[in-house]
Design an enzyme around this catalytic site. Structure first.
Site, PDB file in Angstrom:
ATOM      1  N   GLN A 129       0.831  -1.205   0.000  1.00  0.00           N
ATOM      2  CA  GLN A 129       0.000   0.000   0.000  1.00  0.00           C
ATOM      3  C   GLN A 129       0.867   1.257   0.000  1.00  0.00           C
ATOM      4  OE1 GLN A 129      -3.639   0.369   0.135  1.00  0.00           O
ATOM      5  NE2 GLN A 129      -2.949   2.400  -0.474  1.00  0.00           N
ATOM      6  N   ASP A 217      -5.990   6.703   8.439  1.00  0.00           N
ATOM      7  CA  ASP A 217      -6.440   5.319   8.284  1.00  0.00           C
ATOM      8  C   ASP A 217      -7.433   5.047   9.413  1.00  0.00           C
ATOM      9  OD1 ASP A 217      -6.641   2.641   7.543  1.00  0.00           O
ATOM     10  OD2 ASP A 217      -4.697   2.054   8.380  1.00  0.00           O
ATOM     11  N   CYS A 257      -5.804   4.719   2.756  1.00  0.00           N
ATOM     12  CA  CYS A 257      -5.599   3.456   2.022  1.00  0.00           C
ATOM     13  C   CYS A 257      -6.926   2.760   1.719  1.00  0.00           C
ATOM     14  CB  CYS A 257      -4.661   2.548   2.791  1.00  0.00           C
ATOM     15  SG  CYS A 257      -5.318   1.983   4.380  1.00  0.00           S
TER      16      CYS A 257
HETATM   17  N1  NVA Z   1      -4.765  -0.463   9.116  1.00  0.00           N
HETATM   18  C1  NVA Z   1      -5.788  -1.148   8.371  1.00  0.00           C
HETATM   19  C2  NVA Z   1      -5.454  -1.157   6.901  1.00  0.00           C
HETATM   20  C3  NVA Z   1      -6.498  -1.820   6.034  1.00  0.00           C
HETATM   21  C4  NVA Z   1      -6.098  -1.879   4.594  1.00  0.00           C
HETATM   22  C5  NVA Z   1      -5.955  -2.564   8.889  1.00  0.00           C
HETATM   23  O1  NVA Z   1      -4.943  -3.231   9.162  1.00  0.00           O
HETATM   24  O2  NVA Z   1      -7.099  -3.008   9.029  1.00  0.00           O
HETATM   25  N1   CP Z   2      -6.067  -0.859   1.286  1.00  0.00           N
HETATM   26  C1   CP Z   2      -6.251  -2.189   1.349  1.00  0.00           C
HETATM   27  O1   CP Z   2      -5.322  -2.974   1.564  1.00  0.00           O
HETATM   28  O2   CP Z   2      -7.540  -2.569   1.104  1.00  0.00           O
HETATM   29  P1   CP Z   2      -8.150  -4.047   1.241  1.00  0.00           P
HETATM   30  O3   CP Z   2      -8.188  -4.383   2.700  1.00  0.00           O
HETATM   31  O4   CP Z   2      -9.498  -3.939   0.618  1.00  0.00           O
HETATM   32  O5   CP Z   2      -7.256  -4.994   0.495  1.00  0.00           O
END
Ligand code: NVA
Ligand code: CP
Length: 298
Positions: A129, A217, A257
C-alpha cells in the site's frame, strides 16, 4: 531468493528508477510476461477488496494465474504448521502473496519457502500500500525533498510502513497519534539512523500545518474492532476534517488506504472533496504491484 516483507527490503539506490518504471507500467497499462505460466498463491487470513483484486489482476497482466486460499478452506485453519505450508506450496507454485496477523508469520513462511513471499498486510506493516502511495505522490510531485507528509491517527501498520518509506525518500514525515497509540520508538529511531526525517507530535494540528499530503487510516484495524468504541473517544481530535485541513497547504491532498469509516477518522466532505486522491491510490495498487512483482522476478 528475494522477498518483499517490508519496504526496507527495497534497495534505496533503485527507488527513483523503480518509481519511473511503475509509472511507465501504469501509462501503457503494460501486459508483460514476467510471470508467464507461473502460479501465484494468495493466502489471506483477513478480508480484502483492493489487495486481493489488484494482485489477481496484476498476476494475470504479467502472464501468470492465481489461486486464492483462506484458513477456512485450507489446512491452515486446522493448524498445519506454516513451515510445512511454505515447503509444500513452494513445490507447486512460483510466488506467495500473504495477508496475515503477525509479521513473524510472514518471516517464517519466507524462511521455509523457496519462492518469493510478498506481504499483502500484516499487523505491523502494509508495504504494498505505501509503495503504491509513493507512486500516487510521485506522479503529482516528483521532488520528495520539498514535501511534508503528515500521518494523523493510529500508529498502525500503515504508519509503520510510512516510517520505513521515509528511509527511501527525502520527504519530511510528521506523525501525530494519541498517547498510547504511537508507532514503536525503536522503529522511528532506526529509520532516523538511516536518514529518515521524522517528527512526532501529539498535536494533530501541528502535524498538519503546512503539509502537502495528509494521510489517515481507520482507528481500529482488522482484528481490533472490539476496541472501537473506546478508540472513538481517544481519537476524536485526530479526525481529518475541513477544519484540520485548513491548516495544511492550500493545495493539500488527502490520502487514505481505504476502506474508510466516514465520520470517524475522516469526514464524508473531505473524502468526497477535490483534496482527496484516494481513488488514485487504490488504482495505483495494481500498477505498483506489477512493478514489485517484476522486480522480484528480475
Ligand atoms: N490499518 C488497516 C489497513 C487496512 C487496509 C488494517 O490493518 O485493518
Ligand atoms: N487498502 C487495502 O489494503 O484494502 P483491502 O483491505 O481492501 O485490500
Amino acid at each position: 531468493m528475494k522477498h518483499f516483507l517490508t519496504i526496507r527490503d527495497f534497495p534505496k539506490q533503485d527507488i527513483e528508477k523503480f518509481l519511473d518504471r511503475a509509472l511507465e507500467i501504469k501509462r501503457e497499462r503494460k501486459i508483460l510476461d514476467v510471470l508467464k505460466n507461473r502460479c501465484a498463491v494468495l493466502i489471506f487470513e483477513k478480508p480484502s477488496t483492493r489487495t486481493r483484486v489488484s494482485f489477481e489482476v496484476a498476476v494475470r497482466e504479467l502472464g501468470g494465474y492465481s489461486i486464492f486460499m483462506t484458513p477456512k478452506d485450507s489446512q491452515l485453519g486446522r493448524d498445519e504448521p506454516l513451515k510445512d505450508t511454505a515447503r509444500v506450496i513452494s513445490r507447486y507454485a512460483h510466488l506467495m502473496i500473504v495477508r496475515t496477523f503477525g509479521q513473524n508469520k510472514l518471516e517464517e513462511l519466507a524462511e521455509y519457502s523457496t519462492i518469493p513471499v510478498v506481504n499483502a498486510l500484516s499487523n505491523e506493516f502494509h508495504p504494498c500500500q505505501v509503495m503504491s502511495d509513493l507512486l500516487t505522490i510521485y506522479e503529482r510531485t516528483p521532488d520528495f525533498s520539498r514535501l511534508k507528509i503528515a500521518w494523523v491517527g493510529d500508529g498502525n501498520n500503515m504508519a509503520n510502513s510510512w516510517i520505513n518509506a521515509a528511509t527511501l525518500l527525502p520527504f519530511k514525515l510528521t506523525i501525530s497519534c494519541p498517547k498510547g497509540y504511537e508507532p514503536k520508538k525503536e522503529l522511528i529511531e532506526e529509520a532516523r539512523s538511516l536518514g529518515a526525517n521524522i517528527y512526532f507530535t501529539y498535536d494533530p494540528k501541528e502535524a498538519v500545518e503546512g503539509a502537502d499530503y495528509v494521510n489517515t487510516d481507520v482507528w481500529a484495524s482488522m482484528g481490533l474492532e472490539t476496541d472501537l468504541s473506546k478508540r472513538k473517544e481517544i481519537f476524536r481530535d485526530y479526525q481529518v476534517n475541513e477544519k484540520l485541513l485548513s491548516l495544511a497547504k492550500e493545495d493539500v491532498r488527502v490520502m487514505h488506504c481505504l476502506p474508510a469509516h466516514r465520520g470517524e477518522e475522516i469526514t464524508d466532505d473531505v473524502i468526497e472533496s477535490e483534496y482527496s486522491i484516494v481513488w488514485d491510490q487504490a488504482e495505483n495498487r495494481l500498477h505498483m504491484q506489477k512493478a514489485i512483482l517484476e522486480w522480484l522476478f528480475s
